[in-house]
Design an enzyme around this catalytic site. Structure first.
Site, PDB file in Angstrom:
ATOM      1  N   SER A 100       0.853  -1.195   0.000  1.00  0.00           N
ATOM      2  CA  SER A 100       0.000   0.000   0.000  1.00  0.00           C
ATOM      3  C   SER A 100       0.882   1.237   0.000  1.00  0.00           C
ATOM      4  CB  SER A 100      -0.929  -0.026   1.216  1.00  0.00           C
ATOM      5  OG  SER A 100      -1.902   0.969   1.109  1.00  0.00           O
ATOM      6  N   ASN A 101       0.343   2.361   0.389  1.00  0.00           N
ATOM      7  CA  ASN A 101       1.109   3.616   0.458  1.00  0.00           C
ATOM      8  C   ASN A 101       0.523   4.461   1.577  1.00  0.00           C
ATOM      9  OD1 ASN A 101      -1.037   5.426  -0.670  1.00  0.00           O
ATOM     10  ND2 ASN A 101      -0.839   3.965  -2.349  1.00  0.00           N
TER      11      ASN A 101
END
Ligand code: C5P
Length: 399
Positions: free
Chosen positions: A214-215
């Protein structure tokens, strides 16, 4: 620009209170009608009579006024409805703190709560007080509320010290006020009757049930875009990944987790008049999904990845006439070149480019500095994310 506009000037108890008299005159010269509310401490610096004579209107200090007429104590509500803009200049650390906590212990703080217009806060105090952690946190909070801040200037302060804390000159405040009034004037109509699809937040691409790629996107910018579009009269759908935010009221929200799910949902709503892709979509997903948690001992040292669908490119490829597509680009280098390439390759109208190298912009923070590219123009916009969202929509749709 201020001709016929109604401004409340809030004056708090700092030595710069006397400068508010000059600001009032500037507002009037620009054609505005001004009413003044002062905190009780402000009246220790300048008499109410000064502002009453200049504004040709009673100056309000307490919520409960001297007169006992039946509607006198609801003046803060009436003033709050009346104004096109509320400017607090100077705003002391004390009043700032009260605003953050929703106090309504005098006419000024009560009117802040009642106001239905943009609020501009001009923090003015000694340099040390301005830098104090409580003041800085309070400034962040009011920015989150969507209030506008005009930072103080550096220089010689009344305490005899040098530092940041001076009230900017009346012309600087006037200019800022003009930009805020413009936004409000257009607020009701700009996107009335339009359907707007906004995507926000990160996606998660699972490796196994407990691990994912993810980020750090928090969704703040996308949520601010959805709120701003809704305030401009649009019918807004917000599709978002996992975030810790309360959706703006009146907006239809749909939660997704993966890029593939986002793609599916965007396709359902792809006929929207305007699509704002502010989601930080993961560009890669693991090729294989393990249905059970991968054990430490038999974990491979490599994860095979596949590309996720580029949703914005897909939208650009099948856009209909008149549809407006807006993308976001987060870059760590060559911001303008990379963003311009994306604008063209994805066949979209506008791109909002974020540089990760700026301290006050990008993931997680409440402020942002962006470059808006499109229509052959390049414009820098900075402020709280809510402020940036409103200005972006103003610039894109107000021609
Ligand atoms: O190409 P890049 O990922 O940098 O472009 C960013 C823009 O494209 C953003 O508006 C983002 O929401 C969108 N995007 C997308 N699908 C992806 C990756 C990004 O729609 N798979």
């Amino acid at each position: 620009m201020l001709s016929g506009k109604r401004i409340i000037l809030g004056v708090t108890g700092g030595i710069a209170a006397y400068k508010a008299a000059f600001l009032l005159r500037e507002f009037q010269k620009a054609g505005a009608e001004v009413r003044v509310t002062m905190t009780p401490s402000a009246t220790r610096f300048v008499g109410t009579e000064t502002f009453a004579s200049l504004s040709r209107h009673d100056v309000a200090v307490e919520v409960f006024p001297e007169s006992s007429s039946a509607d006198a104590w609801t003046r803060h509500i009436e003033w709050g409805e009346w104004a096109d803009l509320f400017v607090i200049a100077p705003c002391t650390a004390n009043t700032l703190g009260k605003i953050v906590h929703g106090f309504s212990d005098n006419m000024l703080t009560s009117t802040v709560l009642a106001a239905r217009c943009p609020i501009l806060i001009c923090p003015t105090m000694d340099g040390g007080m301005y830098q104090a952690p409580a003041t800085q946190q309070n400034l962040q909070k009011v920015a989150e509320f969507g209030y506008h801040i005009l930072e103080p200037e550096e220089g010689y302060l009344a305490s005899g010290l040098e530092g940041k804390g001076r009230l900017p000159g009346p012309q600087t405040i006037l200019k800022k006020a003009e930009t805020l009034i413009v936004s409000k004037k257009k607020e009701d109509k700009l996107l009335s009757g339009k359907s707007v699809l906004v995507t926000a937040g990160p996606t998660r691409e699972h490796i196994d049930p407990v691990r994912f790629i993810s980020n750090p996107s928090t969704g703040k910018m996308g949520f601010a875009m959805a709120e701003a579009a809704q305030r401009l009269g649009a019918d807004v759908t917000l599709i978002h990944g996992p975030v810790q935010l309360v959706p703006p009221s009146g907006v239809e929200t749909i939660e997704i987790e993966t890029a593939e799910q986002l793609y599916e949902k965007v396709r359902e709503y792809a006929t929207a008049d305007v699509v704002i892709m502010s989601a930080a979509v993961s560009d890669f997903a693991p090729t294989d999904y393990h249905h059970q948690k991968v054990k430490k001992d038999n974990a491979s040292s490599e994860i095979k990845l596949k590309s996720t669908p580029d949703i914005l490119s897909w939208l650009g490829g099948q856009r209909r006439n008149g549809q407006v597509l807006i993308g976001f680009a987060m870059e760590t280098e060559n911001l303008v070149e990379n963003a311009t390439r994306k604008l063209n390759e994805k066949n979209i109208d506008w791109i909002v480019a974020n540089s990760l190298s700026e301290n006050d912009s990008g993931f997680g923070v409440d402020t942002n500095t962006v470059l808006l590219l499109g229509n052959g123009e390049k414009q820098e916009i900075s402020g709280s994310k809510r402020e940036v969202a409103r200005i972006l929509l103003d610039k894109i749709f107000a021609h």
